[in-house]
Design an enzyme around this catalytic site. Sequence first.
Site, short mmCIF file in Angstrom:
data_model
loop_
_atom_site.label_atom_id
_atom_site.label_comp_id
_atom_site.label_asym_id
_atom_site.label_seq_id
_atom_site.Cartn_x
_atom_site.Cartn_y
_atom_site.Cartn_z
N ASN A 208 31.37 41.79 34.76
CA ASN A 208 32.40 42.73 35.19
C ASN A 208 32.21 44.05 34.45
OD1 ASN A 208 34.01 42.64 32.63
ND2 ASN A 208 34.26 40.50 33.24
N PRO A 309 36.48 27.70 31.81
CA PRO A 309 37.62 27.30 30.97
C PRO A 309 38.56 28.47 30.76
CG PRO A 309 35.63 27.53 29.65
CD PRO A 309 35.20 27.60 31.08
N ASP A 310 39.83 28.19 30.69
CA ASP A 310 40.85 29.20 30.46
C ASP A 310 41.09 29.29 28.96
OD1 ASP A 310 43.22 30.69 30.23
OD2 ASP A 310 43.89 30.06 32.21
N ILE A 311 40.44 30.24 28.32
CA ILE A 311 40.47 30.31 26.86
C ILE A 311 41.87 30.64 26.35
CG2 ILE A 311 39.48 31.46 24.83
CD1 ILE A 311 36.99 32.04 26.55
N LEU A 312 42.53 31.61 26.96
CA LEU A 312 43.87 32.00 26.54
C LEU A 312 44.83 30.82 26.63
CD1 LEU A 312 46.03 34.05 25.71
CD2 LEU A 312 46.16 34.77 28.11
N PHE A 329 45.63 39.64 27.53
CA PHE A 329 45.52 40.88 28.29
C PHE A 329 45.49 40.52 29.78
CE2 PHE A 329 44.88 42.99 24.43
CZ PHE A 329 44.74 44.36 24.63
N LYS A 347 50.29 30.87 31.16
CA LYS A 347 49.35 30.61 30.07
C LYS A 347 50.05 30.06 28.83
CE LYS A 347 45.92 32.82 32.28
NZ LYS A 347 44.62 32.27 32.67
#
Length: 413
Positions: A208, A309-312, A329, A347
């Site tokens: 990105n 994976p969703d780190i937050l 963020f 989250k």
Amino acid sequence: MLEGKRILLVIGGGIAAYKALDLIRRLRARGASVVPAMTQAAEQFVTPLSVSSLAGVEAHRALFDLTREAEMGHIQLSRAADLVVVVPATADLMAKMAGGHADDLPSTLLMATDKRVLIAPAMNVRMWEHPATQRNLRTLIADGVLVCGPDDGDMACGEFGPGRMAEPETIVAAIDAALSAGPLTGRRVLVTSGPTHEPIDPVRYIANRSSGAQGTALAEALRDLGAEVVFVTGPADAPRPTGARVIEVQSARDMLEAVDAALAPDAPAIDAAVFAAAVADWRVASASNSKIKKRPDGTTPALEFAENPDILRTVARRAEGRPGLVVGFAAETDDVIAHATAKRLRKGCDWIVANDVSPATGIMGGTENAVTLISDAGAEEWPRLTKTETARRLAARIAAHLTGPDHEDRGAA
């Protein structure tokens, strides 16, 4: 905080030397006294008369000056200050400092001092990125020298990139932090930054437009408040923050592994974690080990995606070892506040910093940001600021949260 402090200001020979005049004015306005020492090259950019007039004392210029040595020898001069500040720290001055050279008054003062030294580097982008300068920088940091900047920006030579000296107000803040313990002294903060690169094959990847500039600015702002910063970054364009423990990663899974290691039971406790990285939501399920070639029949390969994976969320919902403050963020292009508010609840993080990264804003990859801080207290919109100033405001809020309600007013400033 600077009232009564004595600053020995070494002015180097670069075009940014003119900013030293504004720095002297700002320091004296805050109650500090400034004793200037100039290199011969500095006199090509600013006059000793201008420096002396603003400082209120005559600028020191020559090493072999019998009158000066009789009144105050260079050894005494180097040790009478509370802090030695080098503005601008040119490539030549940094090389002299790293190599231990002492062939003129400024370099001799820097060798003889027993006080902390803060440098504000400024030079052409190619000079800043040169391996010799980066090697000297690492040496100086290892020697305990504090570093402020440089920033990205337009150069006097017409080029653009890292090497532009930090603005005087930023240097004043760094001086203030160097002369005080800082509200985050003794605290450890984890910051993630930059994009992730998700491989398609050994040549291609999904990425990105994140430059990592906001993450670097935030790490430096937290460092300036006294925090020990663990900085986990993807392959970002922005320079890495000085004075932080930097961990380089490539993919989202690499980043999660590094974050988990920083939060491991046998690692020092993390007080706050700020997830500023623009982590890819998906990766190619089965990346090829060889470069994917064009097909003779003209058909295109089909890429199957898997969710990263969703780190937050993983950190925010940890049963053990969760930092006391978890900040995410949210980069959105439409319905920014609604999407960011929903993300915070989904989250499980404490705060979300939301921003509009639509192409028209120029924020993604740019030098400015316009954010809304979302918490249990609601949504607070901040004005459009440089990413450095946005980082300083957020760092102040984090400090206020971690150090108690008595600090809330200062944190909101």
